[in-house]
Scaffold this active site. Structure first.
Site, short mmCIF file in Angstrom:
data_model
loop_
_atom_site.label_atom_id
_atom_site.label_comp_id
_atom_site.label_asym_id
_atom_site.label_seq_id
_atom_site.Cartn_x
_atom_site.Cartn_y
_atom_site.Cartn_z
N CYS A 85 48.35 39.37 44.92
CA CYS A 85 47.38 39.26 43.85
C CYS A 85 47.92 39.98 42.62
O CYS A 85 48.46 41.08 42.74
CB CYS A 85 46.06 39.90 44.29
SG CYS A 85 44.77 39.86 43.02
N LEU A 86 47.74 39.38 41.44
CA LEU A 86 48.20 40.01 40.20
C LEU A 86 47.54 41.37 39.97
O LEU A 86 48.10 42.22 39.30
CB LEU A 86 47.89 39.09 39.01
CG LEU A 86 48.62 37.74 38.98
CD1 LEU A 86 48.05 36.87 37.87
CD2 LEU A 86 50.12 37.92 38.81
N HIS A 133 37.41 36.64 43.84
CA HIS A 133 37.48 37.57 42.70
C HIS A 133 36.15 37.62 41.96
O HIS A 133 35.70 38.70 41.54
CB HIS A 133 38.56 37.12 41.70
CG HIS A 133 39.93 37.67 42.00
ND1 HIS A 133 40.20 39.01 42.04
CD2 HIS A 133 41.10 37.04 42.26
CE1 HIS A 133 41.49 39.19 42.32
NE2 HIS A 133 42.06 38.00 42.45
N HIS A 144 40.70 32.55 47.27
CA HIS A 144 41.12 33.83 46.68
C HIS A 144 40.51 34.00 45.28
O HIS A 144 39.98 35.07 44.95
CB HIS A 144 42.65 33.87 46.62
CG HIS A 144 43.24 35.11 46.00
ND1 HIS A 144 43.99 36.01 46.72
CD2 HIS A 144 43.19 35.59 44.72
CE1 HIS A 144 44.37 37.00 45.90
NE2 HIS A 144 43.90 36.76 44.68
N GLU A 145 40.56 32.94 44.48
CA GLU A 145 40.05 33.05 43.09
C GLU A 145 38.53 33.18 43.06
O GLU A 145 37.99 33.97 42.28
CB GLU A 145 40.52 31.88 42.24
CG GLU A 145 42.04 31.75 42.10
CD GLU A 145 42.77 33.05 41.78
OE1 GLU A 145 42.20 33.91 41.09
OE2 GLU A 145 43.91 33.20 42.26
N GLN A 173 39.75 39.51 36.11
CA GLN A 173 41.10 40.09 36.12
C GLN A 173 41.62 40.37 34.72
O GLN A 173 42.63 41.07 34.57
CB GLN A 173 42.07 39.17 36.87
CG GLN A 173 41.82 39.14 38.37
CD GLN A 173 42.88 38.31 39.07
OE1 GLN A 173 42.76 37.11 39.16
NE2 GLN A 173 43.93 38.96 39.52
N GLY A 213 46.80 31.56 40.36
CA GLY A 213 45.46 31.43 39.79
C GLY A 213 45.09 32.76 39.18
O GLY A 213 45.82 33.76 39.32
NI NI Z 1 44.06 37.69 42.86
#
Ligand code: NI
Length: 187
Positions: free
Chosen positions: A103-104, A149, A145-146, A54, A49
């Site tokens: 996480c990215l 963010h 998680h998303e 981000q 995701g």
């Molecule tokens: Ni993340």
């Protein structure tokens, strides 16, 4: 559509509470392009995701999509593309589950944290239509998680720092036990 640069931990945009979109804004070229960029960036980086902040845009848009055999998270159950605008999430029941996440925006680090086992998510899709879905297990974790963010929260804030590991060390020392544990989850 374009693959955008993913902002990394330390950039203040990841710590802001992203703002809600007005229903009229959702159909704008700017937001539709942002959604397309999020999809393309998530796919190019093999995330499960991604949230708009981000890629540097502090608005409440996030997507979740897990392809079969995702290289970062091959154990996650496949999940079709969901585009969420202004998502609101609430736990169902008080059961929690310990999930290992990456996480990215947090390169090279994974860690264990508690997530609600089941959640209800209300959101608008890219056409402004309302949806309400219930998710469980690892998929519920991905949605939490998303949405985190968009509130400026990263998984490292919730994780037990003693469980932090590089992806390589996770594979060596934690993966087997984690997969055994989550295999028992109903998804
Ligand atoms: Ni993340």
């Amino acid at each position: 559509m374009s693959v955008r640069e993913v902002v990394k931990i330390g950039d203040p945009v990841l710590r802001e509470r992203a703002r809600e979109l007005n229903p009229e804004e959702i159909g704008s070229d700017e937001i539709q392009r942002l959604i397309d960029d999020l999809i393309e960036t998530k796919r190019a980086t093999h995330g499960a995701g991604i949230a708009a902040n981000q890629i540097g845009e502090a608005v409440r848009v996030a997507i979740v999509e897990v392809e079969e055999g995702n290289p970062r998270y091959p154990y996650k159950p496949p999940e079709p593309l969901t585009v969420m605008v202004n998502p609101a999430i609430e736990p169902i029941g008080d059961e929690a589950v310990e999930i290992n996440e990456g996480c990215l925006s947090v390169p090279a680090l994974r860690g264990n944290l508690q997530r609600h086992l089941a959640v209800r998510i209300r959101y608008l899709d890219r056409h402004g239509d309302q949806h309400e879905v219930v998710k469980r297990g690892l998929t519920a974790g991905t949605f939490q998680h998303e949405v985190d963010h968009l509130d400026g929260v990263l998984f490292v804030d919730r994780a037990d720092p003693r469980t932090f590991a590089t992806w390589e060390q996770f594979d060596h020392h934690q993966r087997e036990e984690f997969l055994r544990r989550v295999a028992e989850l109903e998804t």
